[in-house]
Design a protein around this motif. Structure first.
Motif, mmCIF file in Angstrom:
data_model
loop_
_atom_site.group_PDB
_atom_site.id
_atom_site.type_symbol
_atom_site.label_atom_id
_atom_site.label_comp_id
_atom_site.label_asym_id
_atom_site.label_seq_id
_atom_site.Cartn_x
_atom_site.Cartn_y
_atom_site.Cartn_z
ATOM 1 N N TYR A 194 -2.784 -18.634 -40.024
ATOM 2 C CA TYR A 194 -2.120 -17.387 -39.699
ATOM 3 C C TYR A 194 -1.304 -17.467 -38.419
ATOM 4 C CZ TYR A 194 -5.022 -15.155 -43.227
ATOM 5 O OH TYR A 194 -5.613 -14.806 -44.414
ATOM 6 N N THR A 195 -0.081 -16.975 -38.499
ATOM 7 C CA THR A 195 0.673 -16.651 -37.315
ATOM 8 C C THR A 195 0.022 -15.428 -36.683
ATOM 9 O OG1 THR A 195 2.770 -17.530 -38.119
ATOM 10 C CG2 THR A 195 2.876 -15.732 -36.533
ATOM 11 N N MET A 196 -0.021 -15.397 -35.359
ATOM 12 C CA MET A 196 -0.645 -14.294 -34.660
ATOM 13 C C MET A 196 0.333 -13.662 -33.683
ATOM 14 S SD MET A 196 -3.901 -14.223 -32.097
ATOM 15 C CE MET A 196 -2.804 -14.281 -30.705
ATOM 16 N N ALA A 197 0.220 -12.352 -33.522
ATOM 17 C CA ALA A 197 1.094 -11.654 -32.583
ATOM 18 C C ALA A 197 0.338 -10.522 -31.906
ATOM 19 C CB ALA A 197 2.318 -11.098 -33.316
ATOM 20 N N TRP A 198 0.882 -10.114 -30.777
ATOM 21 C CA TRP A 198 0.397 -8.939 -30.067
ATOM 22 C C TRP A 198 1.500 -7.878 -30.075
ATOM 23 C CZ3 TRP A 198 -4.513 -8.245 -28.271
ATOM 24 C CH2 TRP A 198 -5.318 -9.380 -28.160
ATOM 25 N N PHE A 199 1.103 -6.669 -30.374
ATOM 26 C CA PHE A 199 1.982 -5.507 -30.320
ATOM 27 C C PHE A 199 1.354 -4.484 -29.387
ATOM 28 C CE2 PHE A 199 5.008 -6.292 -33.782
ATOM 29 C CZ PHE A 199 4.392 -7.354 -34.431
ATOM 30 N N SER A 224 0.140 -23.317 -35.441
ATOM 31 C CA SER A 224 -0.331 -24.475 -34.684
ATOM 32 C C SER A 224 -0.358 -24.227 -33.184
ATOM 33 C CB SER A 224 0.562 -25.676 -34.977
ATOM 34 O OG SER A 224 1.875 -25.420 -34.501
ATOM 35 N N GLY A 225 0.311 -23.169 -32.760
ATOM 36 C CA GLY A 225 0.394 -22.865 -31.336
ATOM 37 C C GLY A 225 1.564 -23.514 -30.631
ATOM 38 N N THR A 226 2.394 -24.226 -31.364
ATOM 39 C CA THR A 226 3.491 -24.957 -30.720
ATOM 40 C C THR A 226 4.711 -24.090 -30.449
ATOM 41 O OG1 THR A 226 4.233 -25.676 -32.907
ATOM 42 C CG2 THR A 226 2.786 -27.164 -31.680
ATOM 43 N N THR A 227 4.821 -22.970 -31.145
ATOM 44 C CA THR A 227 5.964 -22.075 -30.970
ATOM 45 C C THR A 227 5.487 -20.705 -30.519
ATOM 46 O OG1 THR A 227 7.192 -23.208 -32.715
ATOM 47 C CG2 THR A 227 7.944 -21.015 -32.093
ATOM 48 N N THR A 228 6.135 -20.173 -29.491
ATOM 49 C CA THR A 228 5.816 -18.837 -29.005
ATOM 50 C C THR A 228 7.098 -18.018 -28.865
ATOM 51 O OG1 THR A 228 5.925 -19.565 -26.698
ATOM 52 C CG2 THR A 228 3.758 -19.575 -27.749
ATOM 53 N N ASP A 229 6.921 -16.712 -28.834
ATOM 54 C CA ASP A 229 8.041 -15.793 -28.696
ATOM 55 C C ASP A 229 7.562 -14.601 -27.881
ATOM 56 O OD1 ASP A 229 10.081 -13.773 -30.954
ATOM 57 O OD2 ASP A 229 10.571 -14.680 -29.023
ATOM 58 N N TYR A 230 8.460 -14.060 -27.045
ATOM 59 C CA TYR A 230 8.088 -12.962 -26.176
ATOM 60 C C TYR A 230 9.158 -11.882 -26.178
ATOM 61 C CZ TYR A 230 4.640 -16.174 -24.214
ATOM 62 O OH TYR A 230 3.591 -17.056 -24.050
ATOM 63 N N ILE A 273 0.936 -15.972 -24.263
ATOM 64 C CA ILE A 273 0.124 -15.939 -25.471
ATOM 65 C C ILE A 273 -0.391 -17.349 -25.760
ATOM 66 C CG2 ILE A 273 2.090 -16.289 -27.038
ATOM 67 C CD1 ILE A 273 0.675 -14.389 -29.018
ATOM 68 N N SER A 274 -1.619 -17.426 -26.249
ATOM 69 C CA SER A 274 -2.199 -18.720 -26.596
ATOM 70 C C SER A 274 -3.230 -18.509 -27.707
ATOM 71 C CB SER A 274 -2.843 -19.376 -25.370
ATOM 72 O OG SER A 274 -3.905 -18.576 -24.874
ATOM 73 N N ARG A 275 -3.729 -19.608 -28.232
ATOM 74 C CA ARG A 275 -4.751 -19.515 -29.268
ATOM 75 C C ARG A 275 -5.624 -20.755 -29.230
ATOM 76 N NH1 ARG A 275 -1.719 -18.769 -34.686
ATOM 77 N NH2 ARG A 275 -3.820 -18.962 -35.579
ATOM 78 N N ASP A 276 -6.854 -20.579 -29.687
ATOM 79 C CA ASP A 276 -7.797 -21.686 -29.829
ATOM 80 C C ASP A 276 -8.300 -21.620 -31.263
ATOM 81 O OD1 ASP A 276 -9.925 -23.448 -29.851
ATOM 82 O OD2 ASP A 276 -10.589 -22.923 -27.850
ATOM 83 N N TYR A 303 -5.296 -15.187 -27.536
ATOM 84 C CA TYR A 303 -5.371 -14.603 -26.199
ATOM 85 C C TYR A 303 -3.997 -14.087 -25.771
ATOM 86 C CZ TYR A 303 -9.565 -17.513 -26.206
ATOM 87 O OH TYR A 303 -10.756 -18.112 -26.540
ATOM 88 N N LEU A 304 -4.036 -13.125 -24.870
ATOM 89 C CA LEU A 304 -2.827 -12.671 -24.194
ATOM 90 C C LEU A 304 -3.161 -12.519 -22.716
ATOM 91 C CD1 LEU A 304 0.147 -11.808 -24.596
ATOM 92 C CD2 LEU A 304 -0.682 -9.438 -24.623
ATOM 93 N N GLN A 305 -2.660 -13.434 -21.910
ATOM 94 C CA GLN A 305 -2.832 -13.361 -20.463
ATOM 95 C C GLN A 305 -1.706 -12.514 -19.897
ATOM 96 O OE1 GLN A 305 -5.317 -14.662 -18.402
ATOM 97 N NE2 GLN A 305 -4.289 -13.462 -16.819
ATOM 98 N N MET A 306 -2.067 -11.449 -19.212
ATOM 99 C CA MET A 306 -1.081 -10.515 -18.682
ATOM 100 C C MET A 306 -1.175 -10.500 -17.166
ATOM 101 S SD MET A 306 -1.472 -7.397 -21.419
ATOM 102 C CE MET A 306 -3.090 -6.921 -20.814
#
Length: 123
Positions: free
Chosen positions: A32-37, A54-60, A70-73, A80-83
Motif C-alpha cells: 500500500y501507498t500511504m498518505a497523511w491528510f 517501498s518508501g523510496t518516493t515521497t511527496d509533500y 513522512i516515513s514508513r517501517d 510516521y509523520l514527523q512534524m
C-alpha cells in the motif's frame, strides 16, 4: 482492505514538534501507498504528505515542505509523520490513508482511512 489507527496527536506550542504514527493491520502493509491528510474546522480535507510502497518516493504539500517528514517501517506495519516547526495553521485532525496503487494527492483515490488524530498548535 487494511485497517489504520493513528496516534501521537496532541497540544503543542508553535515551534514545537510532534510525531504521528499510523499502525496498519489486516493486509500486507508494503502493498500500500500511504498518505497523511488533514482537515481543519470549516475546511476541506487536504493532502499533507505521501510515501510509496517501498518508501523510496515521497511527496509533500507546499505548506509543509521542509518542516514535515513522512516515513514508513514495513517490517513494523507502521507509517510516521514527523512534524517540526509547527504553526497554528497546522491545527487540524490528521488522517492516515492507504491505497493499493501509485502515490497521488487526491483524497478520493484512497480506499482505507484511519479515524484521525487531533493536532492543536497554540500560538
Amino acid at each position: 482492505q487494511v485497517q489504520l489507527v493513528e496516534s501521537g496527536g496532541g497540544l503543542v506550542q508553535a515551534g514545537g514538534s510532534l510525531r504521528l504514527s499510523c499502525a496498519a493491520s489486516g493486509r500486507t502493509f508494503s502493498w500500500y501507498t500511504m498518505a497523511w491528510f488533514r482537515q481543519a474546522p470549516g475546511k476541506e480535507r487536504e493532502f499533507v504528505a505521501g510515501i510509496s510502497m517501498s518508501g523510496t518516493t515521497t511527496d509533500y504539500a507546499d505548506s509543509v515542505k521542509g518542516r514535515f517528514t513522512i516515513s514508513r517501517d514495513n517490517a513494523k506495519n507502521t507509517g510516521y509523520l514527523q512534524m517540526n516547526s509547527l504553526k497554528p495553521e497546522d491545527t487540524a485532525v490528521y488522517y492516515c490513508a492507504a491505497r493499493r496503487f501509485g502515490l497521488l494527492q487526491a483524497s478520493t483515490v484512497y480506499d482505507d482511512w484511519g479515524q484521525g488524530t487531533q493536532v492543536t498548535v497554540s500560538s
